[in-house]
Design a protein around this motif. Sequence first.
Motif, PDB file in Angstrom:
ATOM      1  N   ALA A 156      20.553   9.505  -0.315  1.00 24.60           N
ATOM      2  CA  ALA A 156      21.062  10.491  -1.273  1.00 24.60           C
ATOM      3  C   ALA A 156      20.004  11.536  -1.621  1.00 24.60           C
ATOM      4  O   ALA A 156      20.333  12.639  -2.025  1.00 24.60           O
ATOM      5  CB  ALA A 156      21.550   9.786  -2.537  1.00 24.60           C
ATOM      6  N   GLY A 157      18.741  11.181  -1.467  1.00 27.35           N
ATOM      7  CA  GLY A 157      17.654  12.110  -1.773  1.00 27.35           C
ATOM      8  C   GLY A 157      16.532  11.952  -0.773  1.00 27.35           C
ATOM      9  O   GLY A 157      16.540  11.036   0.051  1.00 27.35           O
ATOM     10  N   PRO A 158      15.559  12.831  -0.837  1.00 27.91           N
ATOM     11  CA  PRO A 158      14.455  12.756   0.116  1.00 27.91           C
ATOM     12  C   PRO A 158      13.523  11.573  -0.175  1.00 27.91           C
ATOM     13  O   PRO A 158      13.348  11.178  -1.322  1.00 27.91           O
ATOM     14  CB  PRO A 158      13.707  14.078  -0.086  1.00 27.91           C
ATOM     15  N   ALA A 159      12.988  11.037   0.901  1.00 23.50           N
ATOM     16  CA  ALA A 159      11.993   9.967   0.771  1.00 23.50           C
ATOM     17  C   ALA A 159      10.616  10.596   0.870  1.00 23.50           C
ATOM     18  O   ALA A 159      10.404  11.510   1.664  1.00 23.50           O
ATOM     19  CB  ALA A 159      12.180   8.934   1.868  1.00 23.50           C
ATOM     20  N   GLY A 160       9.717  10.140   0.063  1.00 29.81           N
ATOM     21  CA  GLY A 160       8.353  10.664   0.116  1.00 29.81           C
ATOM     22  C   GLY A 160       7.501   9.877   1.090  1.00 29.81           C
ATOM     23  O   GLY A 160       7.724   8.698   1.322  1.00 29.81           O
ATOM     24  N   GLU A 161       6.555  10.553   1.660  1.00 28.18           N
ATOM     25  CA  GLU A 161       5.622   9.879   2.563  1.00 28.18           C
ATOM     26  C   GLU A 161       4.637   9.075   1.735  1.00 28.18           C
ATOM     27  O   GLU A 161       4.173   9.518   0.684  1.00 28.18           O
ATOM     28  CB  GLU A 161       4.884  10.915   3.419  1.00 28.18           C
ATOM     29  N   ARG A 162       4.333   7.890   2.206  1.00 28.61           N
ATOM     30  CA  ARG A 162       3.399   7.015   1.504  1.00 28.61           C
ATOM     31  C   ARG A 162       2.074   6.979   2.256  1.00 28.61           C
ATOM     32  O   ARG A 162       2.029   7.148   3.462  1.00 28.61           O
ATOM     33  CB  ARG A 162       3.959   5.590   1.432  1.00 28.61           C
ATOM     34  N   GLU A 163       1.030   6.733   1.529  1.00 29.63           N
ATOM     35  CA  GLU A 163      -0.289   6.535   2.131  1.00 29.63           C
ATOM     36  C   GLU A 163      -0.629   5.056   1.998  1.00 29.63           C
ATOM     37  O   GLU A 163      -0.315   4.430   0.990  1.00 29.63           O
ATOM     38  CB  GLU A 163      -1.352   7.390   1.432  1.00 29.63           C
ATOM     39  N   PRO A 164      -1.284   4.490   3.001  1.00 35.78           N
ATOM     40  CA  PRO A 164      -1.647   3.080   2.899  1.00 35.78           C
ATOM     41  C   PRO A 164      -2.666   2.852   1.786  1.00 35.78           C
ATOM     42  O   PRO A 164      -3.585   3.635   1.609  1.00 35.78           O
ATOM     43  CB  PRO A 164      -2.251   2.756   4.270  1.00 35.78           C
ATOM     44  N   ASP A 165      -2.451   1.787   1.029  1.00 31.17           N
ATOM     45  CA  ASP A 165      -3.357   1.407  -0.051  1.00 31.17           C
ATOM     46  C   ASP A 165      -3.886   0.016   0.271  1.00 31.17           C
ATOM     47  O   ASP A 165      -3.200  -0.985   0.032  1.00 31.17           O
ATOM     48  CB  ASP A 165      -2.625   1.419  -1.384  1.00 31.17           C
ATOM     49  N   LEU A 166      -5.068  -0.033   0.808  1.00 29.80           N
ATOM     50  CA  LEU A 166      -5.643  -1.314   1.220  1.00 29.80           C
ATOM     51  C   LEU A 166      -6.057  -2.194   0.052  1.00 29.80           C
ATOM     52  O   LEU A 166      -6.428  -3.346   0.247  1.00 29.80           O
ATOM     53  CB  LEU A 166      -6.831  -1.082   2.161  1.00 29.80           C
ATOM     54  N   THR A 167      -5.950  -1.672  -1.175  1.00 29.28           N
ATOM     55  CA  THR A 167      -6.293  -2.483  -2.348  1.00 29.28           C
ATOM     56  C   THR A 167      -5.075  -3.235  -2.895  1.00 29.28           C
ATOM     57  O   THR A 167      -5.210  -4.024  -3.816  1.00 29.28           O
ATOM     58  CB  THR A 167      -6.895  -1.602  -3.462  1.00 29.28           C
ATOM     59  N   LYS A 168      -3.892  -3.005  -2.335  1.00 31.35           N
ATOM     60  CA  LYS A 168      -2.686  -3.662  -2.830  1.00 31.35           C
ATOM     61  C   LYS A 168      -2.696  -5.167  -2.622  1.00 31.35           C
ATOM     62  O   LYS A 168      -2.070  -5.902  -3.362  1.00 31.35           O
ATOM     63  CB  LYS A 168      -1.441  -3.060  -2.170  1.00 31.35           C
ATOM     64  N   MET A 169      -3.352  -5.601  -1.586  1.00 29.02           N
ATOM     65  CA  MET A 169      -3.417  -7.027  -1.345  1.00 29.02           C
ATOM     66  C   MET A 169      -4.843  -7.406  -0.989  1.00 29.02           C
ATOM     67  O   MET A 169      -5.584  -6.634  -0.378  1.00 29.02           O
ATOM     68  CB  MET A 169      -2.452  -7.459  -0.248  1.00 29.02           C
ATOM     69  N   LYS A 170      -5.207  -8.572  -1.407  1.00 27.96           N
ATOM     70  CA  LYS A 170      -6.564  -9.041  -1.151  1.00 27.96           C
ATOM     71  C   LYS A 170      -6.720  -9.374   0.325  1.00 27.96           C
ATOM     72  O   LYS A 170      -5.879 -10.037   0.922  1.00 27.96           O
ATOM     73  CB  LYS A 170      -6.863 -10.293  -1.992  1.00 27.96           C
ATOM     74  N   THR A 171      -7.794  -8.894   0.901  1.00 27.72           N
ATOM     75  CA  THR A 171      -8.106  -9.166   2.290  1.00 27.72           C
ATOM     76  C   THR A 171      -9.471  -9.847   2.349  1.00 27.72           C
ATOM     77  O   THR A 171     -10.441  -9.336   1.786  1.00 27.72           O
ATOM     78  CB  THR A 171      -8.133  -7.873   3.131  1.00 27.72           C
ATOM     79  N   VAL A 172      -9.541 -10.979   3.010  1.00 28.04           N
ATOM     80  CA  VAL A 172     -10.798 -11.710   3.175  1.00 28.04           C
ATOM     81  C   VAL A 172     -11.162 -11.647   4.653  1.00 28.04           C
ATOM     82  O   VAL A 172     -10.354 -12.012   5.519  1.00 28.04           O
ATOM     83  CB  VAL A 172     -10.641 -13.167   2.721  1.00 28.04           C
ATOM     84  N   TYR A 173     -12.335 -11.181   4.930  1.00 27.23           N
ATOM     85  CA  TYR A 173     -12.826 -11.097   6.300  1.00 27.23           C
ATOM     86  C   TYR A 173     -13.640 -12.354   6.610  1.00 27.23           C
ATOM     87  O   TYR A 173     -14.538 -12.720   5.878  1.00 27.23           O
ATOM     88  CB  TYR A 173     -13.710  -9.865   6.487  1.00 27.23           C
ATOM     89  N   LEU A 174     -13.331 -12.973   7.713  1.00 27.08           N
ATOM     90  CA  LEU A 174     -14.062 -14.154   8.183  1.00 27.08           C
ATOM     91  C   LEU A 174     -14.665 -13.795   9.537  1.00 27.08           C
ATOM     92  O   LEU A 174     -14.059 -14.010  10.570  1.00 27.08           O
ATOM     93  CB  LEU A 174     -13.126 -15.364   8.279  1.00 27.08           C
ATOM     94  N   ARG A 175     -15.829 -13.224   9.494  1.00 25.17           N
ATOM     95  CA  ARG A 175     -16.449 -12.737  10.737  1.00 25.17           C
ATOM     96  C   ARG A 175     -17.579 -13.617  11.159  1.00 25.17           C
ATOM     97  O   ARG A 175     -18.284 -14.211  10.453  1.00 25.17           O
ATOM     98  CB  ARG A 175     -16.949 -11.314  10.543  1.00 25.17           C
TER      99      ARG A 175
END
Length: 175
Positions: A156-175
């Motif tokens: 019914a209306g326009p959708a806006g473009e989103r930018e990725p937000d890497l802070t939305k979820m916790k990410t743990v790196y195991l390197r």
Amino acid sequence: MEFTNVLRLRCSCRAYQNTQITEEQLTALLEAAALSPVGMGRYDRIQLRVVQDPEILDAINADFAASIGSVDACPTYNAPTVIFVLTRREDPELLSGANAACIVQDMSLAATDLGLGSVYLLAVCSELKDSAHACALLHVPAEYRLTSALAVGYPAGPAGEREPDLTKMKTVYLR
């Protein structure tokens, strides 16, 4: 459209124009479903129900509203097309849910690529999976259950473009 653009433009659409999607668009959505990853490639354990009949969609909405005790509930958001994913009752719900989620996600991405809006519908299937009336309306065989669905149509209306937000979820790196 480039894939990253599709991801940025994909959003849940909850308001639709009163215009049916084309047969070509529907075919593209069903092709996306057929290309989705499914556990062990067992596509024979999944069925789709494409509902474009407004009377059936109204009845599904009414059944849901009655089931949750809210006359204002409209779980299909008045989308002109709803594609229900059915899975085998004997299959583990976790596997069935994962398979259905992949199918719905791929159809949703295809819808975005086609300029359509869509929204993943889980509550209506969860609430009505054991409803004899809803299952009869959707021609659900006894050995299958409603698992998920996708509402789709022209937004019914326009959708806006989103930018990725890497802070939305916790990410743990195991390197």
